[in-house]
Design a protein around this motif. Sequence first.
Motif, PDB file in Angstrom:
ATOM      1  N   ASP A   1      -7.424 -20.134 -27.961  1.00 28.91           N
ATOM      2  CA  ASP A   1      -7.614 -20.553 -26.568  1.00 28.91           C
ATOM      3  C   ASP A   1      -8.636 -21.686 -26.511  1.00 28.91           C
ATOM      4  N   PRO A   2      -8.219 -22.908 -26.190  1.00 34.41           N
ATOM      5  CA  PRO A   2      -9.158 -24.034 -26.170  1.00 34.41           C
ATOM      6  C   PRO A   2     -10.193 -23.949 -25.059  1.00 34.41           C
ATOM      7  N   ASP A   3      -9.963 -23.095 -24.072  1.00 29.47           N
ATOM      8  CA  ASP A   3     -10.925 -22.962 -22.970  1.00 29.47           C
ATOM      9  C   ASP A   3     -12.215 -22.269 -23.409  1.00 29.47           C
ATOM     10  N   GLN A   4     -12.151 -21.469 -24.470  1.00 27.52           N
ATOM     11  CA  GLN A   4     -13.305 -20.689 -24.903  1.00 27.52           C
ATOM     12  C   GLN A   4     -14.199 -21.521 -25.815  1.00 27.52           C
ATOM     13  N   GLU A   5     -15.521 -21.473 -25.576  1.00 26.21           N
ATOM     14  CA  GLU A   5     -16.471 -22.202 -26.419  1.00 26.21           C
ATOM     15  C   GLU A   5     -17.794 -21.428 -26.476  1.00 26.21           C
ATOM     16  N   PHE A   6     -17.705 -20.168 -26.903  1.00 25.98           N
ATOM     17  CA  PHE A   6     -18.870 -19.295 -26.883  1.00 25.98           C
ATOM     18  C   PHE A   6     -20.020 -19.826 -27.729  1.00 25.98           C
ATOM     19  N   ALA A   7     -19.718 -20.363 -28.904  1.00 18.98           N
ATOM     20  CA  ALA A   7     -20.787 -20.837 -29.789  1.00 18.98           C
ATOM     21  C   ALA A   7     -21.568 -21.967 -29.142  1.00 18.98           C
ATOM     22  N   VAL A   8     -20.864 -22.849 -28.404  1.00 15.69           N
ATOM     23  CA  VAL A   8     -21.543 -23.947 -27.718  1.00 15.69           C
ATOM     24  C   VAL A   8     -22.477 -23.401 -26.657  1.00 15.69           C
ATOM     25  N   TYR A   9     -21.994 -22.426 -25.879  1.00 13.87           N
ATOM     26  CA  TYR A   9     -22.842 -21.844 -24.847  1.00 13.87           C
ATOM     27  C   TYR A   9     -24.081 -21.185 -25.466  1.00 13.87           C
ATOM     28  N   ASP A  10     -23.904 -20.465 -26.586  1.00 16.50           N
ATOM     29  CA  ASP A  10     -25.029 -19.797 -27.231  1.00 16.50           C
ATOM     30  C   ASP A  10     -26.068 -20.810 -27.698  1.00 16.50           C
ATOM     31  N   ALA A  11     -25.595 -21.900 -28.307  1.00 18.81           N
ATOM     32  CA  ALA A  11     -26.511 -22.919 -28.804  1.00 18.81           C
ATOM     33  C   ALA A  11     -27.274 -23.572 -27.660  1.00 18.81           C
ATOM     34  N   LYS A  12     -26.569 -23.899 -26.576  1.00 17.59           N
ATOM     35  CA  LYS A  12     -27.227 -24.532 -25.432  1.00 17.59           C
ATOM     36  C   LYS A  12     -28.245 -23.593 -24.799  1.00 17.59           C
ATOM     37  N   ALA A  13     -27.920 -22.305 -24.750  1.00 19.20           N
ATOM     38  CA  ALA A  13     -28.847 -21.342 -24.170  1.00 19.20           C
ATOM     39  C   ALA A  13     -30.125 -21.263 -24.993  1.00 19.20           C
ATOM     40  N   LYS A  14     -29.994 -21.286 -26.330  1.00 13.76           N
ATOM     41  CA  LYS A  14     -31.176 -21.217 -27.190  1.00 13.76           C
ATOM     42  C   LYS A  14     -32.029 -22.474 -27.052  1.00 13.76           C
ATOM     43  N   ILE A  15     -31.375 -23.638 -26.939  1.00 18.86           N
ATOM     44  CA  ILE A  15     -32.113 -24.887 -26.764  1.00 18.86           C
ATOM     45  C   ILE A  15     -32.874 -24.878 -25.457  1.00 18.86           C
TER      46      ILE A  15
ATOM     47  N   MET B   1      -2.876 -13.396 -30.602  1.00 13.32           N
ATOM     48  CA  MET B   1      -2.704 -13.815 -29.207  1.00 13.32           C
ATOM     49  C   MET B   1      -1.215 -14.095 -28.966  1.00 13.32           C
ATOM     50  N   GLU B   2      -0.439 -13.033 -29.057  1.00  8.88           N
ATOM     51  CA  GLU B   2       1.014 -13.134 -28.999  1.00  8.88           C
ATOM     52  C   GLU B   2       1.469 -13.685 -27.644  1.00  8.88           C
ATOM     53  N   GLY B   3       2.414 -14.624 -27.683  1.00  2.00           N
ATOM     54  CA  GLY B   3       2.939 -15.204 -26.460  1.00  2.00           C
ATOM     55  C   GLY B   3       1.997 -16.189 -25.791  1.00  2.00           C
ATOM     56  N   PHE B   4       0.981 -16.634 -26.531  1.00  2.00           N
ATOM     57  CA  PHE B   4      -0.018 -17.542 -25.968  1.00  2.00           C
ATOM     58  C   PHE B   4       0.633 -18.876 -25.611  1.00  2.00           C
ATOM     59  N   ASP B   5       0.385 -19.342 -24.380  1.00  3.07           N
ATOM     60  CA  ASP B   5       0.953 -20.608 -23.893  1.00  3.07           C
ATOM     61  C   ASP B   5      -0.179 -21.598 -23.668  1.00  3.07           C
ATOM     62  N   ILE B   6      -0.265 -22.610 -24.523  1.00  3.08           N
ATOM     63  CA  ILE B   6      -1.351 -23.584 -24.457  1.00  3.08           C
ATOM     64  C   ILE B   6      -1.341 -24.367 -23.149  1.00  3.08           C
ATOM     65  N   SER B   7      -0.165 -24.537 -22.559  1.00  2.00           N
ATOM     66  CA  SER B   7      -0.083 -25.315 -21.325  1.00  2.00           C
ATOM     67  C   SER B   7      -0.750 -24.608 -20.145  1.00  2.00           C
ATOM     68  N   ASP B   8      -0.958 -23.276 -20.290  1.00  2.00           N
ATOM     69  CA  ASP B   8      -1.575 -22.502 -19.217  1.00  2.00           C
ATOM     70  C   ASP B   8      -3.087 -22.380 -19.435  1.00  2.00           C
ATOM     71  N   THR B   9      -3.722 -23.476 -19.821  1.00  2.00           N
ATOM     72  CA  THR B   9      -5.171 -23.511 -20.028  1.00  2.00           C
ATOM     73  C   THR B   9      -5.753 -24.694 -19.262  1.00  2.00           C
ATOM     74  N   ASP B  10      -7.014 -24.570 -18.873  1.00  2.00           N
ATOM     75  CA  ASP B  10      -7.675 -25.672 -18.161  1.00  2.00           C
ATOM     76  C   ASP B  10      -7.774 -26.907 -19.034  1.00  2.00           C
ATOM     77  N   VAL B  11      -8.080 -26.717 -20.325  1.00  2.00           N
ATOM     78  CA  VAL B  11      -8.207 -27.860 -21.226  1.00  2.00           C
ATOM     79  C   VAL B  11      -6.911 -28.661 -21.279  1.00  2.00           C
ATOM     80  N   SER B  12      -5.780 -27.962 -21.423  1.00  2.00           N
ATOM     81  CA  SER B  12      -4.494 -28.648 -21.491  1.00  2.00           C
ATOM     82  C   SER B  12      -4.200 -29.417 -20.209  1.00  2.00           C
ATOM     83  N   ARG B  13      -4.411 -28.779 -19.077  1.00  2.00           N
ATOM     84  CA  ARG B  13      -4.121 -29.436 -17.799  1.00  2.00           C
ATOM     85  C   ARG B  13      -5.027 -30.643 -17.567  1.00  2.00           C
ATOM     86  N   GLN B  14      -6.292 -30.515 -17.918  1.00  2.00           N
ATOM     87  CA  GLN B  14      -7.245 -31.581 -17.620  1.00  2.00           C
ATOM     88  C   GLN B  14      -7.166 -32.753 -18.593  1.00  2.00           C
ATOM     89  N   ILE B  15      -6.921 -32.462 -19.865  1.00  2.00           N
ATOM     90  CA  ILE B  15      -6.811 -33.528 -20.862  1.00  2.00           C
ATOM     91  C   ILE B  15      -5.708 -34.517 -20.480  1.00  2.00           C
TER      92      ILE B  15
END
Length: 342
Positions: free
Chosen positions: A319-333, A1-15
């Motif tokens: 990318d801290p905004d991504q949480e695919f595993a959490v979504y998959d687990a919640k969907a199965k539950i 993820m070359e040139g990735f800027d953590i400040s340009d994420t929802d998690v960074s802004r909201q935290i």
Amino acid sequence: MEGFDISDTDVSRQIKTMPEQIEAALETDMPRLPETGKICICGVGTSAMAGDIISDYAGGFSNVPIPVIRGIDLPNWVKKDTAVIIIRYSGDTTEMLYLQKEAVKRKCPIVCITSGGELGKRCDEKGYGIKVQLPQGMLSRCALGSMVGHLGVVLEDMGFCEFREPMRAMLPELKKLRDSFDEENSTPDRFAEALVERIPVIYSLANMRSASMRWKFQFNENAKMVAFFGTIPGFNHNEIIGWTEDKTSADFIPVVIYDDGASEVLRYMTDSTLGVLMDKGLDVQVYHVKGGSNLEKNLRCILLGDYISLRLAQMRSTDPDQEFAVYDAKAKISDGEESDKD
């Protein structure tokens, strides 16, 4: 993820808005809340953590226990004279919807702290509790400040603790601490550099358990790292053997949240733990947390852990905004649970 800027994420802004989230919650107009002598707080994940933080704080003032319940079963002692506070940002979590229905069956007074979802809809349309509205449009794990603030105000208005004025007194220092983390070579930078290639295991005394748990959660979700947490002095009775005898412990790094304001006995226990680990040549990272109350200590430490998780995500190009595993687990539950929305 070359040139990735953590400040340009929802998690960074909201935290970074945690102090402002709390500040806004203090000014919220509350609905008329139930009068009762017994109470319990229900939540999962970050919501339950908000409950832990406020329960630990309010426990120093309240004449009754303020337990936090996780899962889908209300204890037998929860009767119609017990107020059930259900806190969940999204309002669509299966566990909390079950608890809401169970509390209705037992004719308990119910307060739902949520941004909406099915939980809020049931309050509005079916009268399944009094709704306390959280701001919408945030990631649940980034709304901890709002949940802590609103829950504290609810407990104050129900007569279990004083919250608004003590919290207002803490906010200037909390903001000052937050701003210091954006400086070059700040505390989050130093911790992240030490942890990035290892598996962190975070330890604290019981009164700081919420903070150590939050560090683990944020390292997991934001930096996509395996991490664990535990407590002292329980550590001294079992885990210390693994740290000192297991050769694979070199893959892990112990992190100790040190409460400078703890009693002499508890500080002695913490010092003994550190001494054993250091004598074995382990690279122990220590953070000395200060504050006038458990509430202040936990919030200061949680803010630091959030920033460390962002630094780790940056170093790992994650990318801290991504949480695919959490979504998959919640969907199965949630599969097969649509009938719960009756």
